[in-house]
Design a protein around this motif. Structure first.
Motif, mmCIF file in Angstrom:
data_model
loop_
_atom_site.group_PDB
_atom_site.id
_atom_site.type_symbol
_atom_site.label_atom_id
_atom_site.label_comp_id
_atom_site.label_asym_id
_atom_site.label_seq_id
_atom_site.Cartn_x
_atom_site.Cartn_y
_atom_site.Cartn_z
ATOM 1 N N THR A 8 -9.749 -2.706 0.872
ATOM 2 C CA THR A 8 -10.708 -3.391 -0.377
ATOM 3 C C THR A 8 -9.541 -4.016 -1.164
ATOM 4 N N ILE A 9 -8.252 -3.176 -1.502
ATOM 5 C CA ILE A 9 -7.191 -3.739 -2.311
ATOM 6 C C ILE A 9 -6.515 -4.901 -1.479
ATOM 7 N N THR A 10 -6.461 -4.579 -0.081
ATOM 8 C CA THR A 10 -5.823 -5.863 0.602
ATOM 9 C C THR A 10 -6.515 -7.064 0.477
ATOM 10 N N ALA A 11 -7.762 -7.040 0.516
ATOM 11 C CA ALA A 11 -8.596 -7.961 0.600
ATOM 12 C C ALA A 11 -8.640 -8.605 -0.869
ATOM 13 N N ALA A 12 -8.576 -7.827 -1.991
ATOM 14 C CA ALA A 12 -8.485 -8.414 -3.208
ATOM 15 C C ALA A 12 -7.074 -9.348 -3.431
ATOM 16 N N SER A 13 -5.886 -8.636 -2.970
ATOM 17 C CA SER A 13 -4.720 -9.307 -2.782
ATOM 18 C C SER A 13 -4.813 -10.843 -2.128
ATOM 19 N N GLU A 14 -5.317 -10.529 -0.986
ATOM 20 C CA GLU A 14 -5.482 -11.948 -0.186
ATOM 21 C C GLU A 14 -6.365 -12.996 -0.807
ATOM 22 N N VAL A 15 -7.445 -12.717 -1.642
ATOM 23 C CA VAL A 15 -8.212 -13.486 -2.237
ATOM 24 C C VAL A 15 -7.522 -14.198 -3.275
ATOM 25 N N ALA A 16 -6.631 -13.365 -3.985
ATOM 26 C CA ALA A 16 -5.824 -13.897 -4.962
ATOM 27 C C ALA A 16 -4.672 -14.614 -4.705
ATOM 28 N N ALA A 17 -4.223 -14.241 -3.446
ATOM 29 C CA ALA A 17 -3.093 -15.154 -2.892
ATOM 30 C C ALA A 17 -3.609 -16.587 -2.469
ATOM 31 N N GLN A 18 -4.664 -16.528 -2.114
ATOM 32 C CA GLN A 18 -5.359 -17.848 -1.500
ATOM 33 C C GLN A 18 -5.722 -18.615 -2.530
ATOM 34 N N ASP B 43 5.418 3.477 -7.968
ATOM 35 C CA ASP B 43 6.547 3.336 -7.007
ATOM 36 C C ASP B 43 6.339 2.938 -5.796
ATOM 37 N N HIS B 44 4.994 2.850 -5.278
ATOM 38 C CA HIS B 44 4.958 2.385 -4.104
ATOM 39 C C HIS B 44 5.156 1.014 -3.614
ATOM 40 N N PHE B 45 5.524 0.649 -2.365
ATOM 41 C CA PHE B 45 6.077 -0.599 -2.254
ATOM 42 C C PHE B 45 4.951 -1.769 -2.249
ATOM 43 N N ARG B 46 3.558 -1.312 -1.991
ATOM 44 C CA ARG B 46 2.510 -2.279 -2.235
ATOM 45 C C ARG B 46 2.345 -2.507 -3.730
ATOM 46 N N PRO C 110 -13.412 0.080 -5.100
ATOM 47 C CA PRO C 110 -12.158 -0.616 -5.441
ATOM 48 C C PRO C 110 -11.011 -0.079 -4.941
ATOM 49 N N PHE C 111 -10.918 1.316 -4.705
ATOM 50 C CA PHE C 111 -9.635 1.774 -4.452
ATOM 51 C C PHE C 111 -9.597 2.185 -2.916
ATOM 52 N N ALA C 112 -10.103 1.570 -2.219
ATOM 53 C CA ALA C 112 -10.134 1.665 -0.625
ATOM 54 C C ALA C 112 -8.975 0.750 -0.324
ATOM 55 N N PRO C 113 -7.708 1.322 0.586
ATOM 56 C CA PRO C 113 -6.654 0.466 0.863
ATOM 57 C C PRO C 113 -7.274 -0.934 1.490
#
Length: 186
Positions: free
Chosen positions: A54-64, A92-95, A49-52
């Motif tokens: 994987t996180i991007t994919a989770a975010s894209e699914v949520a956005a969709q 504090d990270h931008f993501r 779950p903490f691989a970048p």
């Protein structure tokens, strides 16, 4: 590859929606969602779950899901995305800040303005540090937060936010952003 193909369908679906072709839009957006889910689940199993990615994919699914107004399924994914980003990159990270704002916007769509305020305040605090108080993103997030303050019956909080943002834009010489804030205050 599946992830990239999914994004193609999502973009084609957004274009179909913009062209008022609802049947194609829905079909393409749902196809993209199915592919994004499969990609996310594969990445989750393969790299955790903490691989970048994987996180991007989770975010894209949520956005969709959010685009398709499936808020019930989107909410836990946004929550998981924020948690994973905090663990992987810190508060504090931008993501992390972007995920907080996106999650806050989802809460606004569901009229959960108290929850939205907490998320948007935290995201805005980060954006005020970097890229700074007079960036276009920061000003837009300020407006989102002001909307939720108004929705919960705190117009004074909304006015304070917008006036502060207006003053900062004027002091920085950004007349365009200052005028856009002035319009919100009127």
């Amino acid at each position: 590859v599946l992830y990239d193909l999914a994004l193609v369908d999502v973009e084609r679906g957004k274009a179909a929606r913009d062209a008022n072709n609802d049947a194609d839009a829905d079909r393409l957006l749902r196809s993209g969602l199915d592919q994004l889910r499969a990609s996310y689940e594969g990445l989750l199993a393969a790299v955790g779950p903490f691989a970048p990615r994987t996180i991007t994919a989770a975010s894209e699914v949520a956005a969709q899901l959010n685009r398709l107004n499936d808020f019930t399924e989107a909410e836990p994914l946004y929550r998981d995305t924020v948690a994973a980003l905090r663990t992987r990159f810190g508060d504090d990270h931008f993501r992390t800040r972007l995920a907080l704002v996106n999650f806050g916007r989802l809460q606004q769509k569901q009229s959960k303005h108290t929850e939205a305020i907490d998320l948007l305040e935290e995201g805005l605090a980060g954006y005020r540090k970097d890229p700074g108080p007079v960036s276009a993103d920061t000003v837009v997030i300020t407006r989102f937060l002001a909307e939720s303050y108004e929705a919960v019956g705190q117009p004074g909080g909304a006015i304070d936010l917008l006036e502060r943002s207006y003053d900062e834009c004027v002091q920085a010489g950004n007349e365009r952003l200052a005028r856009s804030n002035a319009a919100r205050l009127a």
